[in-house]
Design an enzyme around this catalytic site. Structure first.
Site, PDB file in Angstrom:
ATOM      1  N   ALA A  65       0.862  -1.181   0.000  1.00 24.07           N
ATOM      2  CA  ALA A  65       0.000   0.000   0.000  1.00 24.07           C
ATOM      3  C   ALA A  65       0.898   1.231   0.000  1.00 24.07           C
ATOM      4  CB  ALA A  65      -0.885  -0.019   1.236  1.00 24.07           C
ATOM      5  N   GLY A 108       0.582  -5.082   0.982  1.00 22.44           N
ATOM      6  CA  GLY A 108      -0.617  -5.157   0.149  1.00 22.44           C
ATOM      7  C   GLY A 108      -0.340  -5.776  -1.217  1.00 22.44           C
ATOM      8  N   GLU A 111      -0.594  -9.378  -0.623  1.00 25.80           N
ATOM      9  CA  GLU A 111      -2.013  -9.673  -0.383  1.00 25.80           C
ATOM     10  C   GLU A 111      -2.807  -9.675  -1.691  1.00 25.80           C
ATOM     11  OE1 GLU A 111      -2.112  -6.533   2.603  1.00 25.80           O
ATOM     12  OE2 GLU A 111      -2.825  -8.007   4.056  1.00 25.80           O
ATOM     13  N   GLU A 131       4.563  -5.133   7.170  1.00 26.27           N
ATOM     14  CA  GLU A 131       3.807  -4.037   7.783  1.00 26.27           C
ATOM     15  C   GLU A 131       4.213  -3.761   9.221  1.00 26.27           C
ATOM     16  OE1 GLU A 131       2.505  -6.477   5.915  1.00 26.27           O
ATOM     17  OE2 GLU A 131       0.831  -5.738   4.706  1.00 26.27           O
TER      18      GLU A 131
HETATM   19  C1  HXC Z   1       5.036   4.411  -1.231  1.00 29.98           C
HETATM   20  C2  HXC Z   1       6.954   3.452  -2.020  1.00 29.98           C
HETATM   21  C3  HXC Z   1       6.595   2.209  -1.462  1.00 29.98           C
HETATM   22  C4  HXC Z   1       5.359   2.122  -0.765  1.00 29.98           C
HETATM   23  C5  HXC Z   1       8.496   1.984  -2.455  1.00 29.98           C
HETATM   24  N1  HXC Z   1       8.123   3.259  -2.625  1.00 29.98           N
HETATM   25  N2  HXC Z   1       7.587   1.326  -1.749  1.00 29.98           N
HETATM   26  N3  HXC Z   1       6.166   4.530  -1.906  1.00 29.98           N
HETATM   27  N4  HXC Z   1       4.623   3.239  -0.661  1.00 29.98           N
HETATM   28  N5  HXC Z   1       4.916   0.983  -0.243  1.00 29.98           N
HETATM   29  C6  HXC Z   1       8.852   4.317  -3.309  1.00 29.98           C
HETATM   30  C7  HXC Z   1      10.034   4.799  -2.514  1.00 29.98           C
HETATM   31  O1  HXC Z   1       9.635   5.726  -1.555  1.00 29.98           O
HETATM   32  C8  HXC Z   1      10.885   5.398  -3.599  1.00 29.98           C
HETATM   33  O2  HXC Z   1      10.365   6.658  -3.929  1.00 29.98           O
HETATM   34  C9  HXC Z   1      10.638   4.485  -4.791  1.00 29.98           C
HETATM   35  O3  HXC Z   1       9.418   3.818  -4.519  1.00 29.98           O
HETATM   36  C10 HXC Z   1      11.735   3.443  -4.961  1.00 29.98           C
HETATM   37  O4  HXC Z   1      11.875   2.754  -3.720  1.00 29.98           O
HETATM   38  P1  HXC Z   1      13.264   2.533  -2.979  1.00 29.98           P
HETATM   39  O5  HXC Z   1      12.971   2.278  -1.555  1.00 29.98           O
HETATM   40  O6  HXC Z   1      14.202   3.651  -3.300  1.00 29.98           O
HETATM   41  O7  HXC Z   1      13.786   1.217  -3.723  1.00 29.98           O
HETATM   42  P2  HXC Z   1      14.757   0.093  -3.125  1.00 29.98           P
HETATM   43  O8  HXC Z   1      15.874   0.712  -2.358  1.00 29.98           O
HETATM   44  O9  HXC Z   1      15.079  -0.787  -4.282  1.00 29.98           O
HETATM   45  O10 HXC Z   1      13.889  -0.715  -2.069  1.00 29.98           O
HETATM   46  C11 HXC Z   1      12.772  -1.475  -2.502  1.00 29.98           C
HETATM   47  C12 HXC Z   1      11.890  -1.859  -1.280  1.00 29.98           C
HETATM   48  C13 HXC Z   1      11.526  -0.611  -0.487  1.00 29.98           C
HETATM   49  C14 HXC Z   1      12.663  -2.864  -0.407  1.00 29.98           C
HETATM   50  C15 HXC Z   1      10.664  -2.567  -1.863  1.00 29.98           C
HETATM   51  O11 HXC Z   1      11.013   0.372  -1.387  1.00 29.98           O
HETATM   52  C16 HXC Z   1      10.521  -0.858   0.583  1.00 29.98           C
HETATM   53  O12 HXC Z   1      10.818  -1.423   1.622  1.00 29.98           O
HETATM   54  N6  HXC Z   1       9.270  -0.404   0.349  1.00 29.98           N
HETATM   55  C17 HXC Z   1       8.216  -0.491   1.326  1.00 29.98           C
HETATM   56  C18 HXC Z   1       7.740  -1.914   1.473  1.00 29.98           C
HETATM   57  C19 HXC Z   1       6.650  -2.024   2.523  1.00 29.98           C
HETATM   58  O13 HXC Z   1       6.866  -1.718   3.691  1.00 29.98           O
HETATM   59  N7  HXC Z   1       5.469  -2.422   2.107  1.00 29.98           N
HETATM   60  C20 HXC Z   1       4.310  -2.553   2.966  1.00 29.98           C
HETATM   61  C21 HXC Z   1       3.508  -1.275   2.894  1.00 29.98           C
HETATM   62  S1  HXC Z   1       2.201  -1.293   4.072  1.00 29.98           S
HETATM   63  P3  HXC Z   1      11.300   7.990  -3.927  1.00 29.98           P
HETATM   64  O14 HXC Z   1      10.301   9.085  -4.175  1.00 29.98           O
HETATM   65  O15 HXC Z   1      11.973   8.027  -2.615  1.00 29.98           O
HETATM   66  O16 HXC Z   1      12.242   7.728  -5.063  1.00 29.98           O
HETATM   67  C22 HXC Z   1       0.998  -2.202   3.349  1.00 29.98           C
HETATM   68  C23 HXC Z   1      -0.250  -2.338   4.150  1.00 29.98           C
HETATM   69  C24 HXC Z   1      -1.191  -3.282   3.486  1.00 29.98           C
HETATM   70  O17 HXC Z   1       1.110  -2.698   2.287  1.00 29.98           O
HETATM   71  C25 HXC Z   1      -2.454  -3.323   4.217  1.00 29.98           C
HETATM   72  C26 HXC Z   1      -3.598  -3.152   3.318  1.00 29.98           C
HETATM   73  C27 HXC Z   1      -3.629  -1.812   2.665  1.00 29.98           C
END
Ligand code: HXC
Length: 256
Positions: A65, A108, A111, A131
């Protein structure tokens, strides 16, 4: 129809949906979920489409998400807006849907992949429910579906630690049906989808419905459901055609 955050193509009887927010690793914001819902409505209504493929990019199926969008949400807002309910549209799709996952399928994103009927994984795929590191837990079925896919111990470990699982571990533990080389993922998914789309559509849909019953009812009720649907299939032209084609040693040509 053109969408802001996804790309939709019709390839003969296969509907291909690509998540397309490359700058955010396909993070799932409200616009994307709305676009996905509208595309699913469109492809479900289209009688010429027999199977769907949902995919992302080489680097990410979806990294979860959209954290930037969620950051300032409040409890009354999430409750009043019924945040997440619209995500369930994918799990209500009646036609078969294959998830073709390369790169990150996190939170997400994982999911969403699990709401599809099966997951084909590239050897680059990485699955996880991270998460907890953000101070929340999976909210779109992760605690429930991951547990059904991989069992309690592994699901609990992944949800409590946020550890990622690679494609080999995901296949070993039953989360994905198969691993293919990343370069072949989309071709393979489209080939499998084309095969499914060549079957009788009502029978494919009934098969999906019946397998899903296994998760939602007792064994006796599930068996009863399966038997009734199986018996009803003898009232279809597609059953007559499928069996005649076998006996006449020719490919079947289904009507629906
Ligand atoms: C918003 C995101 C994002 C996310 C990545 N980006 N994941 N933006 N929401 N979930 C953005 C980053 O901010 C960045 O933008 C760009 O995408 C590239 O990401 P990087 O982090 O620079 O890439 P990398 O170093 O290769 O790392 C990849 C990654 C990391 C390991 C996947 O991005 C990461 O950990 N992302 C979050 C993963 C996460 O926690 N997901 C769960 C979300 S909560 P900029 O602008 O900085 O370049 C969820 C809740 C679900 O899903 C419940 C139901 C809704």
């Amino acid at each position: 129809m053109a969408y802001e955050t996804i790309l939709v193509e019709r390839l003969e009887r296969v509907g291909l949906i690509r998540l397309n927010r490359p700058q955010a690793l396909n993070a799932l914001n409200r616009q994307l979920i709305a676009d996905l819902g509208a595309a699913l409505d469109e492809l479900e209504q289209d009688r010429s489409i027999g199977c769907l493929v949902l995919t992302g990019s080489e680097k990410a199926f979806a990294a979860g998400a959209d954290i930037k969008e969620m950051q300032n949400f409040t409890y009354p807002q999430t409750y009043l807006d019924d945040f997440i309910t619209s995500w369930e549209r994918l799990s209500r799709t009646r036609k078969p849907v294959i998830a073709a996952v390369a790169g990150f399928a996190l939170g997400g994103g994982c999911e969403l992949a699990m709401m599809c009927d099966f997951i084909l994984a590239a050897d680059t795929a990485k699955f996880g429910q991270p998460e907890i590191k953000l101070g929340v837990m999976p909210g779109s079925g992760g605690t429930q579906r991951l547990t059904r896919f991989v069992g309690k111990s592994k699901a609990m470990e992944m949800c409590l630690t946020g550890r990622l699982m690679d494609a080999v571990e995901a296949e070993r533990s039953g989360l994905v049906s198969r691993i293919v080389p990343a370069a072949d993922l989309l071709d393979e998914a489209l080939k499998v989808a084309k095969g499914i789309a060549g079957m009788s559509l009502p029978v494919a849909m009934q098969t999906k419905e019946s397998v899903n019953r296994a998760y939602e009812t007792t064994l006796a009720e599930g068996i009863r459901f399966e038997r009734r649907v199986f018996q009803s299939q003898f009232g279809t032209a597609d059953q007559k055609e499928g069996m005649a084609a076998f006996i006449e040693k020719r490919p079947a040509k289904f009507q629906h």
